[in-house]
Design a protein around this motif. Structure first.
Motif, PDB file in Angstrom:
ATOM      1  N   PHE A  28      30.037  -3.610   7.556  1.00 46.44           N
ATOM      2  CA  PHE A  28      29.408  -2.385   7.354  1.00 46.44           C
ATOM      3  C   PHE A  28      28.105  -2.253   8.053  1.00 46.44           C
ATOM      4  N   ILE A  29      27.940  -3.196   8.795  1.00 43.41           N
ATOM      5  CA  ILE A  29      26.658  -3.288   9.745  1.00 43.41           C
ATOM      6  C   ILE A  29      27.136  -2.952  11.203  1.00 43.41           C
ATOM      7  N   ASP A  30      27.064  -1.639  11.545  1.00 45.03           N
ATOM      8  CA  ASP A  30      27.342  -1.264  12.876  1.00 45.03           C
ATOM      9  C   ASP A  30      26.161  -0.866  13.710  1.00 45.03           C
ATOM     10  N   ILE A  31      25.767  -1.336  14.897  1.00 49.27           N
ATOM     11  CA  ILE A  31      24.651  -0.995  15.538  1.00 49.27           C
ATOM     12  C   ILE A  31      24.848   0.424  16.150  1.00 49.27           C
ATOM     13  N   PRO A  32      25.926   1.037  16.662  1.00 44.09           N
ATOM     14  CA  PRO A  32      25.959   2.140  17.243  1.00 44.09           C
ATOM     15  C   PRO A  32      25.719   3.225  16.079  1.00 44.09           C
ATOM     16  N   SER A  33      26.134   3.115  14.926  1.00 40.71           N
ATOM     17  CA  SER A  33      26.045   3.722  13.870  1.00 40.71           C
ATOM     18  C   SER A  33      24.752   3.935  13.254  1.00 40.71           C
ATOM     19  N   ILE A  34      24.005   2.881  13.430  1.00 38.18           N
ATOM     20  CA  ILE A  34      22.603   2.891  13.231  1.00 38.18           C
ATOM     21  C   ILE A  34      21.653   3.704  13.971  1.00 38.18           C
ATOM     22  N   GLN A  35      22.211   3.475  15.247  1.00 37.13           N
ATOM     23  CA  GLN A  35      21.334   4.079  16.432  1.00 37.13           C
ATOM     24  C   GLN A  35      21.445   5.658  16.464  1.00 37.13           C
ATOM     25  N   ILE A  36      22.673   6.026  15.953  1.00 39.19           N
ATOM     26  CA  ILE A  36      22.932   7.401  15.790  1.00 39.19           C
ATOM     27  C   ILE A  36      22.379   8.131  14.667  1.00 39.19           C
ATOM     28  N   VAL A  37      22.427   7.608  13.313  1.00 41.04           N
ATOM     29  CA  VAL A  37      22.146   8.127  12.211  1.00 41.04           C
ATOM     30  C   VAL A  37      20.593   7.993  12.088  1.00 41.04           C
ATOM     31  N   PHE A  38      20.124   6.748  12.291  1.00 36.15           N
ATOM     32  CA  PHE A  38      18.485   6.547  12.024  1.00 36.15           C
ATOM     33  C   PHE A  38      17.779   6.973  13.362  1.00 36.15           C
ATOM     34  N   GLY A 151      20.042  13.261   6.863  1.00 29.82           N
ATOM     35  CA  GLY A 151      20.599  12.117   6.933  1.00 29.82           C
ATOM     36  C   GLY A 151      22.145  12.753   6.822  1.00 29.82           C
ATOM     37  N   PRO A 152      22.867  13.444   5.875  1.00 27.92           N
ATOM     38  CA  PRO A 152      24.307  13.686   6.115  1.00 27.92           C
ATOM     39  C   PRO A 152      24.645  14.380   7.274  1.00 27.92           C
ATOM     40  N   ALA A 153      23.538  15.364   7.884  1.00 27.38           N
ATOM     41  CA  ALA A 153      23.916  15.867   9.323  1.00 27.38           C
ATOM     42  C   ALA A 153      24.223  14.912  10.330  1.00 27.38           C
ATOM     43  N   TRP A 154      23.422  14.124  10.425  1.00 24.65           N
ATOM     44  CA  TRP A 154      23.519  13.029  11.496  1.00 24.65           C
ATOM     45  C   TRP A 154      24.643  12.118  11.311  1.00 24.65           C
ATOM     46  N   GLY A 155      25.022  11.804  10.033  1.00 25.49           N
ATOM     47  CA  GLY A 155      26.183  11.220   9.722  1.00 25.49           C
ATOM     48  C   GLY A 155      27.285  11.896  10.193  1.00 25.49           C
ATOM     49  N   THR A 187      29.006   8.324   8.419  1.00 26.95           N
ATOM     50  CA  THR A 187      28.891   9.175   7.482  1.00 26.95           C
ATOM     51  C   THR A 187      28.553   8.583   6.110  1.00 26.95           C
ATOM     52  N   LEU A 188      28.835   7.112   5.896  1.00 30.77           N
ATOM     53  CA  LEU A 188      28.065   6.308   4.953  1.00 30.77           C
ATOM     54  C   LEU A 188      26.784   6.341   4.720  1.00 30.77           C
ATOM     55  N   TYR A 189      26.164   5.966   5.935  1.00 30.24           N
ATOM     56  CA  TYR A 189      24.776   5.783   6.160  1.00 30.24           C
ATOM     57  C   TYR A 189      24.086   7.005   5.912  1.00 30.24           C
ATOM     58  N   GLY A 190      24.526   8.184   6.396  1.00 30.04           N
ATOM     59  CA  GLY A 190      24.072   9.406   6.145  1.00 30.04           C
ATOM     60  C   GLY A 190      24.016   9.969   4.714  1.00 30.04           C
ATOM     61  N   SER A 191      25.052   9.580   3.750  1.00 28.26           N
ATOM     62  CA  SER A 191      25.193   9.897   2.542  1.00 28.26           C
ATOM     63  C   SER A 191      24.150   8.961   1.649  1.00 28.26           C
ATOM     64  N   VAL A 192      23.931   7.532   2.236  1.00 23.43           N
ATOM     65  CA  VAL A 192      23.203   6.850   1.263  1.00 23.43           C
ATOM     66  C   VAL A 192      21.764   7.358   1.517  1.00 23.43           C
ATOM     67  N   ILE A 193      21.418   7.703   2.756  1.00 23.17           N
ATOM     68  CA  ILE A 193      19.966   8.128   2.993  1.00 23.17           C
ATOM     69  C   ILE A 193      19.588   9.393   1.819  1.00 23.17           C
ATOM     70  N   ALA A 194      20.632  10.199   1.892  1.00 26.41           N
ATOM     71  CA  ALA A 194      20.399  11.502   1.183  1.00 26.41           C
ATOM     72  C   ALA A 194      20.345  11.269  -0.265  1.00 26.41           C
ATOM     73  N   ASN A 195      21.423  10.685  -0.783  1.00 22.68           N
ATOM     74  CA  ASN A 195      21.679  10.466  -2.127  1.00 22.68           C
ATOM     75  C   ASN A 195      21.114   9.346  -2.809  1.00 22.68           C
ATOM     76  N   PHE A 196      20.490   8.339  -2.258  1.00 27.01           N
ATOM     77  CA  PHE A 196      20.060   7.260  -2.710  1.00 27.01           C
ATOM     78  C   PHE A 196      18.589   7.048  -2.484  1.00 27.01           C
ATOM     79  N   VAL A 197      18.125   7.433  -1.374  1.00 28.77           N
ATOM     80  CA  VAL A 197      16.618   7.225  -0.791  1.00 28.77           C
ATOM     81  C   VAL A 197      16.155   8.539  -1.060  1.00 28.77           C
TER      82      VAL A 197
END
Length: 255
Positions: A28-38, A151-155, A187-197
């Motif tokens: 669940f640690i994916d560098i391209p996903s981190i780059q896109i979302v964060f 967060g969800p938008a970038w996800g 999508t997971l990263y974006g949802s976590v940012i929005a709904n958990f943080v």
């Protein structure tokens, strides 16, 4: 420290990791996903805010862990003591008491009162300060509300990028897995940012602001009542109207 915030953060992370499986965290640690979302999130925040707003905006997150130092239910006894002291010895005695107080808002109100400032001017000064305090807090809340939206938008943007890459390379089965991972994990990263943080942080910040506003409104009314020479018991009853019935009862029991 507000014990609920770190406990909630720990439990959220713990149950997510438990659901994923400790041996599958690496998947669940994916560098391209981190780059896109964060990366996209920070870029969008830079576009939407002046550079000097980002530091204070992000640092507001630590406020959710701090306990509110001034609580409305504890103010009644403090203001009642001031009222009794002023009734016995006069307003000037409050100047010495103000030096030992940690709250600058209360100190300012007392010093204005001791200096003989007109009551309407005191109210105007303190209410202006209160209004600007609310504005500062709303800026920080708005910053995190924006993060909750981004967060969800970038996800979703990451999901679309992953799907496009996957569809463009259907002839090569080896690329399907990585492309699908980017599509789903963003999508997971974006949802976590929005709904958990971000979302819970906004809720906590708004709750703390509401409590501080009530406390300062009580200070204004209490100090002006002292200046008017009202009976301490009357002042106490007036201030209890700011509290919920359950808290009023606890104050009465304590008295």
């Amino acid at each position: 420290m507000d014990k609920g915030a770190p406990l909630g953060l720990f439990l959220g992370i713990f149950f997510m990791v438990l659901a994923i499986g400790f041996d599958k965290i690496a998947d669940f640690i994916d560098i391209p996903s981190i780059q896109i979302v964060f990366g996209g999130l920070v870029a969008a925040l830079l576009l939407a805010n002046p550079m000097n707003k980002l530091g204070p905006g992000f640092s507001a997150f630590k406020l959710i862990f701090k306990e509110i130092t001034v609580k409305p239910e504890n103010l009644i006894s403090q203001i009642n003591e001031l009222a009794q002291a002023a009734r016995r010895e006069g307003l000037l005695v409050l100047e010495e008491k103000a030096r030992d107080m940690e709250d600058p808002f209360m100190q300012k109100g007392i010093m204005l009162m001791v200096d003989g400032t007109d009551p309407e001017l005191i109210r105007d000064i303190l209410e202006t300060e209160l209004a600007f305090m609310e504005d500062r807090h709303k800026d920080k809340q708005g910053f995190w509300e924006h993060i909750a939206e981004l967060g969800p938008a970038w996800g979703m943007i990451g999901t679309l990028i992953g799907l496009v890459n996957m569809l463009a390379q259907l002839s090569d089965p080896s690329t399907l897995g990585p492309s699908m991972a980017v599509a789903l994990i963003t999508t997971l990263y974006g949802s976590v940012i929005a709904n958990f943080v971000a979302g819970p942080s906004v809720k906590k910040l708004k709750g703390k602001t509401a409590v501080e506003v009530v406390a300062r409104q009580m200070m204004i009314e209490g100090l002006l009542s002292i200046q008017a020479g009202e009976n301490p018991r009357v002042i106490e009853e007036k201030l209890k109207s700011f509290l919920a019935p359950s808290l009023r009862g606890s104050e009465e029991d304590a008295a």
